[in-house]
Design a protein around this motif. Structure first.
Motif, mmCIF file in Angstrom:
data_model
loop_
_atom_site.group_PDB
_atom_site.id
_atom_site.type_symbol
_atom_site.label_atom_id
_atom_site.label_comp_id
_atom_site.label_asym_id
_atom_site.label_seq_id
_atom_site.Cartn_x
_atom_site.Cartn_y
_atom_site.Cartn_z
ATOM 1 N N GLU A 65 -103.257 -62.280 53.734
ATOM 2 C CA GLU A 65 -102.367 -62.430 52.590
ATOM 3 C C GLU A 65 -102.034 -61.099 51.942
ATOM 4 O OE1 GLU A 65 -103.553 -65.405 49.789
ATOM 5 O OE2 GLU A 65 -103.514 -66.998 51.281
ATOM 6 N N ALA A 66 -102.914 -60.130 52.050
ATOM 7 C CA ALA A 66 -102.644 -58.801 51.486
ATOM 8 C C ALA A 66 -101.451 -58.131 52.166
ATOM 9 C CB ALA A 66 -103.872 -57.908 51.609
ATOM 10 N N ALA A 67 -101.177 -58.511 53.401
ATOM 11 C CA ALA A 67 -100.060 -57.925 54.154
ATOM 12 C C ALA A 67 -98.725 -58.551 53.793
ATOM 13 C CB ALA A 67 -100.317 -58.077 55.653
ATOM 14 N N LEU A 68 -98.752 -59.703 53.114
ATOM 15 C CA LEU A 68 -97.501 -60.346 52.726
ATOM 16 C C LEU A 68 -96.846 -59.559 51.607
ATOM 17 C CD1 LEU A 68 -98.397 -64.145 52.799
ATOM 18 C CD2 LEU A 68 -97.239 -62.805 54.536
ATOM 19 N N ILE B 255 -97.870 -53.044 59.306
ATOM 20 C CA ILE B 255 -97.989 -51.932 60.238
ATOM 21 C C ILE B 255 -98.289 -50.619 59.522
ATOM 22 C CG2 ILE B 255 -96.717 -50.528 61.918
ATOM 23 C CD1 ILE B 255 -95.250 -53.121 62.727
ATOM 24 N N ARG B 256 -97.616 -50.346 58.419
ATOM 25 C CA ARG B 256 -97.774 -49.065 57.725
ATOM 26 C C ARG B 256 -99.197 -48.826 57.241
ATOM 27 N NH1 ARG B 256 -97.587 -47.878 52.327
ATOM 28 N NH2 ARG B 256 -96.799 -49.969 51.853
ATOM 29 N N THR B 257 -99.832 -49.836 56.637
ATOM 30 C CA THR B 257 -101.136 -49.646 56.015
ATOM 31 C C THR B 257 -102.300 -50.262 56.790
ATOM 32 O OG1 THR B 257 -100.923 -51.652 54.710
ATOM 33 C CG2 THR B 257 -100.121 -49.595 53.722
ATOM 34 N N GLY B 258 -101.994 -51.165 57.710
ATOM 35 C CA GLY B 258 -103.035 -51.853 58.437
ATOM 36 C C GLY B 258 -103.603 -53.048 57.680
ATOM 37 N N GLU B 259 -103.055 -53.356 56.485
ATOM 38 C CA GLU B 259 -103.525 -54.516 55.727
ATOM 39 C C GLU B 259 -103.347 -55.770 56.565
ATOM 40 O OE1 GLU B 259 -102.482 -53.974 51.141
ATOM 41 O OE2 GLU B 259 -100.799 -53.504 52.482
ATOM 42 N N GLN B 260 -104.265 -56.732 56.371
ATOM 43 C CA GLN B 260 -104.201 -57.970 57.129
ATOM 44 C C GLN B 260 -104.272 -59.176 56.213
ATOM 45 O OE1 GLN B 260 -106.861 -58.149 60.447
ATOM 46 N NE2 GLN B 260 -106.460 -56.039 61.067
#
Length: 112
Positions: free
Chosen positions: A109-112, A102-107
């Motif tokens: 595996e990068a969001a893990l 939520i904070r960065t919008g990464e999606q």
């Protein structure tokens, strides 16, 4: 990506957390739950009265891992949570279609 959901005995939490941290698993969600499996509860004696405890206290751990981390995470979780007695728990694996930080919008595996 996979979601590992594990039901473990409460006193094993610190051991499991440290073991997972040692292999690079960074985060998890822990929820206090109650339930029963094959052991179907137990009876206890309290102030001279016997009563049945149908739902036993457990912890539910949820952790998201990459496909590459899955096998090592499973082995580590099994060995750290194992006591050899009835009620050690269960592990469920489900596929994750998408993860978004939520904070960065990464999606993905990068969001893990």
């Amino acid at each position: 990506m996979k979601l590992i959901t594990a039901i473990i005995k409460p006193f094993k939490l610190d051991e499991v957390r440290e073991a997972l941290s040692d292999i690079g698993i960074q985060g998890m969600t822990v929820t206090e739950v109650k339930g029963f499996g094959r052991q179907k509860g137990h009876t206890e004696l309290y102030r001279g009265a016997e009563y049945t405890v149908d739902f036993l206290p457990k912890l539910r751990l949820e952790l998201a891992v990459t496909d590459e981390q899955l096998e090592l995470a499973l082995e580590t979780l099994c060995s750290a949570a194992h006591t050899g007695k009835i009620g050690d728990g269960k592990i469920f694996i489900t596929s994750l279609e998408q993860v978004v930080r939520i904070r960065t919008g990464e999606q993905g595996e990068a969001a893990l």
